[in-house]
Scaffold this active site. Sequence first.
Site, PDB file in Angstrom:
ATOM      1  N   GLU A 294       0.847  -1.310  -0.023  1.00 56.00           N
ATOM      2  CA  GLU A 294      -0.063  -0.094  -0.007  1.00 56.00           C
ATOM      3  C   GLU A 294       0.687   1.254  -0.091  1.00 56.00           C
ATOM      4  O   GLU A 294       0.889   2.037   0.818  1.00 56.00           O
ATOM      5  CB  GLU A 294      -0.929  -0.117   1.132  1.00 56.00           C
ATOM      6  CG  GLU A 294      -1.641  -1.105   1.453  1.00 56.00           C
ATOM      7  CD  GLU A 294      -2.492  -1.100   2.672  1.00 56.00           C
ATOM      8  OE1 GLU A 294      -2.128  -0.438   3.679  1.00 56.00           O
ATOM      9  OE2 GLU A 294      -3.524  -1.934   3.061  1.00 56.00           O
ATOM     10  N   ARG A 297       3.262   7.950  -0.298  1.00 56.70           N
ATOM     11  CA  ARG A 297       4.157   8.837  -0.587  1.00 56.70           C
ATOM     12  C   ARG A 297       5.277   8.298  -1.601  1.00 56.70           C
ATOM     13  O   ARG A 297       5.735   9.091  -2.393  1.00 56.70           O
ATOM     14  CB  ARG A 297       5.053   8.865   0.711  1.00 56.70           C
ATOM     15  CG  ARG A 297       5.948  10.102   0.992  1.00 56.70           C
ATOM     16  CD  ARG A 297       6.900   9.936   2.190  1.00 56.70           C
ATOM     17  NE  ARG A 297       6.081   9.918   3.379  1.00 56.70           N
ATOM     18  CZ  ARG A 297       5.751  10.735   4.020  1.00 56.70           C
ATOM     19  NH1 ARG A 297       5.926  12.169   3.842  1.00 56.70           N
ATOM     20  NH2 ARG A 297       4.854  10.454   5.269  1.00 56.70           N
ATOM     21  N   TYR A 337       4.913  18.806  10.961  1.00 62.99           N
ATOM     22  CA  TYR A 337       5.992  17.662  11.414  1.00 62.99           C
ATOM     23  C   TYR A 337       7.519  18.071  11.251  1.00 62.99           C
ATOM     24  O   TYR A 337       8.158  17.058  11.343  1.00 62.99           O
ATOM     25  CB  TYR A 337       5.729  16.472  10.377  1.00 62.99           C
ATOM     26  CG  TYR A 337       4.553  16.023   9.925  1.00 62.99           C
ATOM     27  CD1 TYR A 337       3.715  15.379  10.893  1.00 62.99           C
ATOM     28  CD2 TYR A 337       4.000  16.075   8.655  1.00 62.99           C
ATOM     29  CE1 TYR A 337       2.504  14.899  10.629  1.00 62.99           C
ATOM     30  CE2 TYR A 337       2.566  15.745   8.262  1.00 62.99           C
ATOM     31  CZ  TYR A 337       2.017  15.149   9.256  1.00 62.99           C
ATOM     32  OH  TYR A 337       0.900  14.702   8.927  1.00 62.99           O
ATOM     33  N   CYS A 364      -1.617  34.733   9.587  1.00 60.94           N
ATOM     34  CA  CYS A 364      -1.073  35.445  10.705  1.00 60.94           C
ATOM     35  C   CYS A 364      -0.922  34.339  11.855  1.00 60.94           C
ATOM     36  O   CYS A 364      -1.523  34.389  12.739  1.00 60.94           O
ATOM     37  CB  CYS A 364      -2.512  36.294  11.223  1.00 60.94           C
ATOM     38  SG  CYS A 364      -3.133  37.064   9.608  1.00 60.94           S
TER      39      CYS A 364
HETATM   40  N1  LLP Z   1      -1.671   2.167   4.521  1.00 62.33           N
HETATM   41  C1  LLP Z   1      -2.225   2.659   5.519  1.00 62.33           C
HETATM   42  C2  LLP Z   1      -2.878   1.773   6.468  1.00 62.33           C
HETATM   43  C3  LLP Z   1      -1.710   3.907   5.953  1.00 62.33           C
HETATM   44  O1  LLP Z   1      -2.257   4.369   7.149  1.00 62.33           O
HETATM   45  C4  LLP Z   1      -0.905   4.743   5.242  1.00 62.33           C
HETATM   46  C5  LLP Z   1      -0.564   6.113   5.664  1.00 62.33           C
HETATM   47  C6  LLP Z   1      -0.381   4.178   3.964  1.00 62.33           C
HETATM   48  C7  LLP Z   1      -0.950   3.003   3.662  1.00 62.33           C
HETATM   49  C8  LLP Z   1       0.388   4.737   3.108  1.00 62.33           C
HETATM   50  O2  LLP Z   1       1.518   5.376   3.867  1.00 62.33           O
HETATM   51  P1  LLP Z   1       2.723   6.131   2.847  1.00 62.33           P
HETATM   52  O3  LLP Z   1       3.285   4.883   1.850  1.00 62.33           O
HETATM   53  O4  LLP Z   1       2.334   7.244   2.306  1.00 62.33           O
HETATM   54  O5  LLP Z   1       3.950   6.301   4.021  1.00 62.33           O
HETATM   55  N2  LLP Z   1       0.405  13.300   6.518  1.00 62.33           N
HETATM   56  C9  LLP Z   1       1.883  12.453   6.934  1.00 62.33           C
HETATM   57  C10 LLP Z   1       1.773  10.986   6.265  1.00 62.33           C
HETATM   58  C11 LLP Z   1       0.592  10.258   7.206  1.00 62.33           C
HETATM   59  C12 LLP Z   1       0.618   8.832   6.628  1.00 62.33           C
HETATM   60  C13 LLP Z   1      -0.649   8.177   7.043  1.00 62.33           C
HETATM   61  N3  LLP Z   1      -0.974   6.569   6.786  1.00 62.33           N
HETATM   62  C14 LLP Z   1       2.751  13.040   6.110  1.00 62.33           C
HETATM   63  O6  LLP Z   1       2.639  14.236   5.720  1.00 62.33           O
HETATM   64  O7  LLP Z   1       3.761  12.899   6.534  1.00 62.33           O
END
Ligand code: LLP
Length: 444
Positions: A294, A297, A337, A364
């Site tokens: 899954e 990013r 973050y 602001c």
């Molecule tokens: N699968 C599940 C169950 C997840 O909760 C997430 C991300 C992914 C896959 C995908 O993860 P990735 O491959 O994108 O790392 N807003 C935060 C990141 C939050 C990620 C939440 N879950 C940021 O900007 O760093």
Amino acid sequence: MASDPSVRSAATSPRFARGGKDTFFSYKNDEMHAEGVPLVTIAAQVGTPFYCYSAGALRAAWQEFADGIKGMRANVCYAMKANSNLAVVRLFGELGAGSDIVSVGELQRALAAGIPAGRIVYSGVGKKPSELMAALQAGVGQINVESTAELETLNAVAGQLGVRADITIRVNPDVDAGTHEKITTGRKENKFGIDIDLARDAFALAGRLPHLRVRGVAMHLGSQIDSLEPYRGAIGRVRELIAQLRTDGHSIERFDIGGGLGIVYSDERPPSVAEFLHMVDKETSGLGCELTFEPGRRLVGEAGVLVGEVILVKPGVPKTFVIVDAAMNDLIRPTLYEAWHEIQPVRQRPHAATIRCDIVGPICESGDFLAQDRDLPPLAAGDLIVVRSAGAYGAVMASTYNSRPLAPEVMVDGTRFAVVRPRPTIEEMLSAERFPPWMESAKS
Ligand code: LLP
């Protein structure tokens, strides 16, 4: 998560030193291009700020996964929370991706983008009965259940519809992903998944519920993970669990590895997709499970930038503030973050001396910054800047705070570009709101 306060100029950035990967956003004649299109051309047509995605970069990122899973029994469900623009989701769908969704909104987006329901995996720690019902009615391929309460609810909803839901149970393997505390998910103290020590009981319950069909186990450790070790450790723990579950009489055919593989913001050295997939293949060998990945990013992060225009420069002691028209409402990652995003001028001046500055928005709040303590060539009102690695968790996390319209999204493909989400007008924003009928002005 990158939070490196050290200062780098564009010219010495490790991103440049790496070479190769920057073919999709690069300087030609000192002007930053997205593939074959100068960013200044897009800015002239759509205005600033805007997000820009490179279709070529998206395809290249997908291809790394497609190549890596060759010979494995595996599928890739793009975690569309990272960037759920319909054009982005469709691009991946046409290449064979499924979707990992976390809400009914994302379900509808995935379907609207042409993702077959059977290739959709539904994740999330708190799904409402109405959402579960919509997912079952749509025929999603797999629901990843995260609690015994959800097992009961899903069983009831599936019973109402007269169907059997294909599920995995997401376990929390209690592994530290070594990432920012707000995006780590696989430790005992995080709200996600069922504690691996309680998992056998949950599977036993699921096995007794008539409207559920247990297909396997899921995990997800966190996001922006730049080492293979957390995955290796967690897979080892889940392998042991799968062995126990099979002894308990469950047929475990699927293992959902989740997402989380990191990208380059500054000087991170995340594993290559090939290394990652090879490790997973090795660690799961002989397990006889079909694997699901899954990634979010990793597929979109480096394929997108945010472009803003300098409104004014405010010299100060000890540093200069460059105030741009992109703000924390457009990209919240730096302030939420402490994330480090590279900032570059769209028009490069290779030999210019640099000045130390904060790149901030007009909102602001002192937390409204895109970057702090950077050494950049002097910028002036009207100059464009580009914020790199903004394709993931950028536009999707934007808000209209301060009544700032959502930044439009543009996709570039070779020498073509198209607006894939226009900037709403202020009138459109206001037209979504209502006066209560008792207000005098509403009656006139
Ligand atoms: N699968 C599940 C169950 C997840 O909760 C997430 C991300 C992914 C896959 C995908 O993860 P990735 O491959 O994108 O790392 N807003 C935060 C990141 C939050 C990620 C939440 N879950 C940021 O900007 O760093």
